[in-house]
Design a protein around this motif. Structure first.
Motif, PDB file in Angstrom:
ATOM      1  N   ARG B  36       0.857  -1.179   0.000  1.00  0.00           N
ATOM      2  CA  ARG B  36       0.000   0.000   0.000  1.00  0.00           C
ATOM      3  C   ARG B  36       0.895   1.232   0.000  1.00  0.00           C
ATOM      4  NH1 ARG B  36      -3.761   1.029   5.192  1.00  0.00           N
ATOM      5  NH2 ARG B  36      -3.611   3.183   4.460  1.00  0.00           N
ATOM      6  N   GLN B  37       0.418   2.256  -0.721  1.00  0.00           N
ATOM      7  CA  GLN B  37       1.188   3.483  -0.871  1.00  0.00           C
ATOM      8  C   GLN B  37       0.425   4.639  -0.278  1.00  0.00           C
ATOM      9  OE1 GLN B  37       2.248   4.589  -4.894  1.00  0.00           O
ATOM     10  NE2 GLN B  37       3.450   6.337  -4.220  1.00  0.00           N
ATOM     11  N   ASP B  38       1.034   5.330   0.662  1.00  0.00           N
ATOM     12  CA  ASP B  38       0.435   6.488   1.311  1.00  0.00           C
ATOM     13  C   ASP B  38       1.424   7.637   1.285  1.00  0.00           C
ATOM     14  OD1 ASP B  38      -0.539   3.901   3.247  1.00  0.00           O
ATOM     15  OD2 ASP B  38      -2.100   5.240   2.487  1.00  0.00           O
ATOM     16  N   PRO B  39       0.939   8.854   1.098  1.00  0.00           N
ATOM     17  CA  PRO B  39       1.845  10.015   1.022  1.00  0.00           C
ATOM     18  C   PRO B  39       2.733  10.112   2.252  1.00  0.00           C
ATOM     19  CG  PRO B  39      -0.375  10.618   0.360  1.00  0.00           C
ATOM     20  CD  PRO B  39      -0.471   9.221   0.904  1.00  0.00           C
ATOM     21  N   GLY B  40       4.017  10.311   2.020  1.00  0.00           N
ATOM     22  CA  GLY B  40       4.975  10.466   3.104  1.00  0.00           C
ATOM     23  C   GLY B  40       5.451   9.161   3.720  1.00  0.00           C
ATOM     24  N   LEU B  41       4.807   8.067   3.333  1.00  0.00           N
ATOM     25  CA  LEU B  41       5.184   6.757   3.904  1.00  0.00           C
ATOM     26  C   LEU B  41       5.767   5.824   2.856  1.00  0.00           C
ATOM     27  CD1 LEU B  41       2.118   6.120   6.242  1.00  0.00           C
ATOM     28  CD2 LEU B  41       4.377   7.011   6.868  1.00  0.00           C
ATOM     29  N   GLY B  42       5.724   6.194   1.614  1.00  0.00           N
ATOM     30  CA  GLY B  42       6.253   5.332   0.568  1.00  0.00           C
ATOM     31  C   GLY B  42       5.389   4.108   0.362  1.00  0.00           C
ATOM     32  N   LEU B  43       6.019   3.021  -0.031  1.00  0.00           N
ATOM     33  CA  LEU B  43       5.327   1.749  -0.226  1.00  0.00           C
ATOM     34  C   LEU B  43       5.623   0.852   0.968  1.00  0.00           C
ATOM     35  CD1 LEU B  43       5.766   2.899  -3.208  1.00  0.00           C
ATOM     36  CD2 LEU B  43       5.553   0.516  -3.923  1.00  0.00           C
ATOM     37  N   ARG B  44       4.555   0.332   1.528  1.00  0.00           N
ATOM     38  CA  ARG B  44       4.721  -0.575   2.670  1.00  0.00           C
ATOM     39  C   ARG B  44       4.175  -1.943   2.290  1.00  0.00           C
ATOM     40  NH1 ARG B  44       1.805   2.279   7.472  1.00  0.00           N
ATOM     41  NH2 ARG B  44       0.428   2.953   5.767  1.00  0.00           N
ATOM     42  N   LEU B  45       4.969  -2.973   2.596  1.00  0.00           N
ATOM     43  CA  LEU B  45       4.632  -4.327   2.192  1.00  0.00           C
ATOM     44  C   LEU B  45       3.588  -4.926   3.115  1.00  0.00           C
ATOM     45  CD1 LEU B  45       5.308  -6.694   0.279  1.00  0.00           C
ATOM     46  CD2 LEU B  45       7.068  -7.371   1.932  1.00  0.00           C
ATOM     47  N   ILE B  46       2.516  -5.417   2.515  1.00  0.00           N
ATOM     48  CA  ILE B  46       1.430  -6.021   3.290  1.00  0.00           C
ATOM     49  C   ILE B  46       1.655  -7.526   3.406  1.00  0.00           C
ATOM     50  CG2 ILE B  46      -1.064  -6.333   3.469  1.00  0.00           C
ATOM     51  CD1 ILE B  46      -1.367  -3.898   1.605  1.00  0.00           C
ATOM     52  N   TYR B  47       1.729  -8.191   2.275  1.00  0.00           N
ATOM     53  CA  TYR B  47       1.975  -9.624   2.201  1.00  0.00           C
ATOM     54  C   TYR B  47       2.764  -9.913   0.934  1.00  0.00           C
ATOM     55  CZ  TYR B  47      -1.059 -11.713   5.831  1.00  0.00           C
ATOM     56  OH  TYR B  47      -1.622 -12.127   7.012  1.00  0.00           O
ATOM     57  N   PRO B  61       0.572  -6.405   7.985  1.00  0.00           N
ATOM     58  CA  PRO B  61      -0.440  -7.366   7.553  1.00  0.00           C
ATOM     59  C   PRO B  61      -1.791  -7.258   8.271  1.00  0.00           C
ATOM     60  CG  PRO B  61       1.061  -8.376   9.103  1.00  0.00           C
ATOM     61  CD  PRO B  61       1.584  -6.968   8.862  1.00  0.00           C
ATOM     62  N   GLU B  62      -1.827  -6.482   9.348  1.00  0.00           N
ATOM     63  CA  GLU B  62      -3.042  -6.459  10.157  1.00  0.00           C
ATOM     64  C   GLU B  62      -4.222  -5.931   9.357  1.00  0.00           C
ATOM     65  OE1 GLU B  62       0.596  -6.416  12.388  1.00  0.00           O
ATOM     66  OE2 GLU B  62      -0.178  -4.894  11.006  1.00  0.00           O
ATOM     67  N   GLY B  63      -5.316  -6.656   9.411  1.00  0.00           N
ATOM     68  CA  GLY B  63      -6.530  -6.247   8.706  1.00  0.00           C
ATOM     69  C   GLY B  63      -6.615  -6.771   7.282  1.00  0.00           C
ATOM     70  N   TYR B  64      -5.586  -7.509   6.862  1.00  0.00           N
ATOM     71  CA  TYR B  64      -5.535  -8.025   5.497  1.00  0.00           C
ATOM     72  C   TYR B  64      -5.288  -9.533   5.508  1.00  0.00           C
ATOM     73  CZ  TYR B  64      -4.507  -3.095   4.492  1.00  0.00           C
ATOM     74  OH  TYR B  64      -4.543  -1.728   4.419  1.00  0.00           O
ATOM     75  N   SER B  65      -5.721 -10.190   4.451  1.00  0.00           N
ATOM     76  CA  SER B  65      -5.311 -11.555   4.180  1.00  0.00           C
ATOM     77  C   SER B  65      -5.075 -11.686   2.683  1.00  0.00           C
ATOM     78  CB  SER B  65      -6.352 -12.567   4.667  1.00  0.00           C
ATOM     79  OG  SER B  65      -7.570 -12.376   3.981  1.00  0.00           O
ATOM     80  N   ILE B  77      -7.304  -9.472   0.380  1.00  0.00           N
ATOM     81  CA  ILE B  77      -8.649  -9.473   0.946  1.00  0.00           C
ATOM     82  C   ILE B  77      -8.678  -8.600   2.193  1.00  0.00           C
ATOM     83  CG2 ILE B  77     -10.501 -10.920   1.869  1.00  0.00           C
ATOM     84  CD1 ILE B  77      -8.770 -13.252   0.356  1.00  0.00           C
ATOM     85  N   LEU B  78      -9.643  -7.699   2.216  1.00  0.00           N
ATOM     86  CA  LEU B  78      -9.924  -6.926   3.412  1.00  0.00           C
ATOM     87  C   LEU B  78     -11.202  -7.501   3.979  1.00  0.00           C
ATOM     88  CD1 LEU B  78      -8.270  -5.080   1.343  1.00  0.00           C
ATOM     89  CD2 LEU B  78      -9.164  -3.153   2.682  1.00  0.00           C
ATOM     90  N   GLU B  79     -11.102  -8.225   5.070  1.00  0.00           N
ATOM     91  CA  GLU B  79     -12.263  -8.947   5.603  1.00  0.00           C
ATOM     92  C   GLU B  79     -13.377  -8.002   6.036  1.00  0.00           C
ATOM     93  OE1 GLU B  79     -12.893 -12.136   5.692  1.00  0.00           O
ATOM     94  OE2 GLU B  79     -10.969 -12.928   5.016  1.00  0.00           O
ATOM     95  N   SER B  80     -12.991  -6.882   6.629  1.00  0.00           N
ATOM     96  CA  SER B  80     -13.971  -5.898   7.097  1.00  0.00           C
ATOM     97  C   SER B  80     -13.319  -4.524   6.943  1.00  0.00           C
ATOM     98  CB  SER B  80     -14.339  -6.169   8.551  1.00  0.00           C
ATOM     99  OG  SER B  80     -15.238  -5.188   9.029  1.00  0.00           O
ATOM    100  N   ALA B  81     -13.602  -3.892   5.810  1.00  0.00           N
ATOM    101  CA  ALA B  81     -12.886  -2.661   5.476  1.00  0.00           C
ATOM    102  C   ALA B  81     -13.104  -1.572   6.526  1.00  0.00           C
ATOM    103  CB  ALA B  81     -13.325  -2.169   4.103  1.00  0.00           C
TER     104      ALA B  81
END
Lengths: 115, 114
Positions: B36-47, B61-65, B77-81
């Motif tokens: 995921r890419q957010d301003p000021g944070l660059g790219l952060r690896l989820i999985y 990884p929290e909140g994602y599968s 997958i976002l189980e509950s966005a």
């Protein structure tokens, strides 16, 4: 823990001049790769240049060169003869050569090229 | 032309909805990644995944599968966005055997959670 630090949130450069984008990294892996990617306003990520940790010479790709100083853990990108089309976000990234090619990124530097 | 394709460029979902982001690559790459890419944070690896049915947690990884049933397809997958999952999501792949390990990226999926 592995980490990439890009300390310049934004930079300006005059067209046709050279510019250096800073990148430092932290890793305990003895073998790793370093990358730079460009992201124009269109959003696509474009691979620019690669440096292996055991490479003796600094990598070059056209107007891009990577100033690799292993002892200082720095991997700065040098863009020579800047062009207006170089205006973009630039990300430094590192991939250790273990652990499934997991690549981590810095926060990025936004480069503005002035005419 | 080699390609990583993400199913949706823009999505708007409501809090609590289940969200699927699909990614397909045609390069026969072993490794696939979700950032995921957010301003000021660059790219952060989820999985990331280095083989079919194999997955590894990234930094956030929290909140994602994820699911990787076939080599060419990697789903996030976002189980509950939730609203804090509003972001740009980038899928990428690379070869574990050849070349430098450079990443090939999809065009991104911009998710807004209301």
């Amino acid at each position: 823990a592995q980490k990439i630090t890009q300390t310049q949130p934004g930079m300006f450069v005059q067209e046709k001049e050279a510019v250096t984008l800073d990148c430092t990294y932290d890793t305990s892996d003895p073998s790793y790769g370093l990358f730079w990617y460009k992201q124009p306003s269109s959003g696509e990520m474009i691979f620019l240049i690669y440096q292996g940790s055991y490479d003796q010479q600094n990598a070059t790709e056209g107007r891009y060169s990577l100033n690799f100083q292993k002892a200082r853990k720095s991997a700065n990108l040098v863009i020579s003869a800047s062009q207006l089309g170089d205006s973009a976000m630039y990300f430094c990234a590192m991939r250790p050569n273990t652990g499934g090619f997991k690549t981590i990124f810095g926060a990025g530097t936004r480069l503005f090229v002035k005419a | 032309d080699v390609k990583v394709t993400q199913s949706s460029r823009y999505l708007v979902k409501r809090t609590g909805e289940k969200v699927f982001l699909e990614c397909v690559q045609d390069m026969d790459h072993e490794n696939m990644f979700w950032y995921r890419q957010d301003p000021g944070l660059g790219l952060r690896l989820i999985y990331f995944s280095y083989d079919v049915k194999m997955k590894e947690k990234g930094d956030i990884p929290e909140g994602y599968s994820v699911s990787r049933e076939k080599k060419e397809r990697f789903s996030l997958i976002l189980e509950s966005a939730s609203t804090n999952q509003t972001s740009m999501y980038l899928c990428a792949s690379n070869s574990g055997q050849e070349g430098t390990g450079e990443l090939f990226f999809g065009e991104g999926s911009r998710l807004t959670v209301l």
